[in-house]
Design a protein around this motif. Structure first.
Motif, PDB file in Angstrom:
ATOM      1  N   ASN A 184      54.383  86.035  48.740  1.00  0.00           N
ATOM      2  CA  ASN A 184      53.758  85.186  49.957  1.00  0.00           C
ATOM      3  C   ASN A 184      51.576  85.943  48.672  1.00  0.00           C
ATOM      4  N   GLY A 185      52.043  87.048  48.467  1.00  0.00           N
ATOM      5  CA  GLY A 185      51.095  88.063  47.200  1.00  0.00           C
ATOM      6  C   GLY A 185      50.913  87.259  46.182  1.00  0.00           C
ATOM      7  N   THR A 186      52.333  86.830  45.451  1.00  0.00           N
ATOM      8  CA  THR A 186      51.688  86.214  43.877  1.00  0.00           C
ATOM      9  C   THR A 186      51.843  85.158  44.106  1.00  0.00           C
ATOM     10  N   GLY A 187      51.407  84.199  44.868  1.00  0.00           N
ATOM     11  CA  GLY A 187      51.221  83.199  45.261  1.00  0.00           C
ATOM     12  C   GLY A 187      52.428  82.304  44.507  1.00  0.00           C
ATOM     13  N   GLY A 188      53.459  82.254  45.624  1.00  0.00           N
ATOM     14  CA  GLY A 188      54.737  82.061  45.858  1.00  0.00           C
ATOM     15  C   GLY A 188      54.837  80.383  45.479  1.00  0.00           C
ATOM     16  N   GLY A 189      54.092  79.240  45.467  1.00  0.00           N
ATOM     17  CA  GLY A 189      54.122  78.520  44.910  1.00  0.00           C
ATOM     18  C   GLY A 189      54.786  78.078  43.678  1.00  0.00           C
ATOM     19  N   ARG A 190      53.847  78.911  42.880  1.00  0.00           N
ATOM     20  CA  ARG A 190      54.211  79.628  40.813  1.00  0.00           C
ATOM     21  C   ARG A 190      55.228  80.136  40.933  1.00  0.00           C
ATOM     22  N   GLU A 233      62.343  90.060  38.108  1.00  0.00           N
ATOM     23  CA  GLU A 233      60.901  90.701  38.181  1.00  0.00           C
ATOM     24  C   GLU A 233      60.915  91.097  39.424  1.00  0.00           C
ATOM     25  N   ALA A 234      61.221  90.173  40.509  1.00  0.00           N
ATOM     26  CA  ALA A 234      61.421  90.424  41.711  1.00  0.00           C
ATOM     27  C   ALA A 234      62.458  91.355  42.250  1.00  0.00           C
ATOM     28  N   ILE A 235      62.841  92.125  41.356  1.00  0.00           N
ATOM     29  CA  ILE A 235      64.181  92.608  41.473  1.00  0.00           C
ATOM     30  C   ILE A 235      63.080  93.924  41.195  1.00  0.00           C
ATOM     31  N   LYS A 236      62.559  94.258  40.138  1.00  0.00           N
ATOM     32  CA  LYS A 236      61.734  94.816  39.775  1.00  0.00           C
ATOM     33  C   LYS A 236      60.512  95.854  40.502  1.00  0.00           C
TER      34      LYS A 236
END
Length: 88
Positions: free
Chosen positions: A28-34, A40-43
């Motif tokens: 939600n915070g990163t603009g999930g559509g993109r 990066e998610a794990i990090k």
């Protein structure tokens, strides 16, 4: 009783639910559509967590989210995959 039925303890279920909730917050915070790259998610999860993020447990959480229709995993193999939030 849950451990007998599902094979996981209450602590493990709570950790999985926490990871699920935080993953949705990240999307939600990163603009999930993109989308966001798998690695990066794990990090990002690891940076905000006091415990190490296990990649196998992370994959399980993403699979559950995908089965729910909340996210879609697209792209290449391993770390090149993208996790995208589905609308609706």
């Amino acid at each position: 009783m849950g451990m007998l039925n599902a094979g996981t303890g209450q602590g493990q279920r709570k950790l999985r639910e926490d990871m699920r909730r935080e993953m949705m917050n990240i999307l939600n915070g990163t603009g999930g559509g993109r989308g966001i790259r798998w690695a990066e998610a794990i990090k990002m999860l690891g940076d905000q967590s006091s415990i190490k993020v296990d990649s196998a447990k992370f994959a399980e959480v993403i699979k559950v989210l995908e089965n729910e229709g909340s996210v879609k995993v697209v792209g290449g193999e391993r770390d090149k995959r993208m996790i995208r939030k589905m609308d609706g």
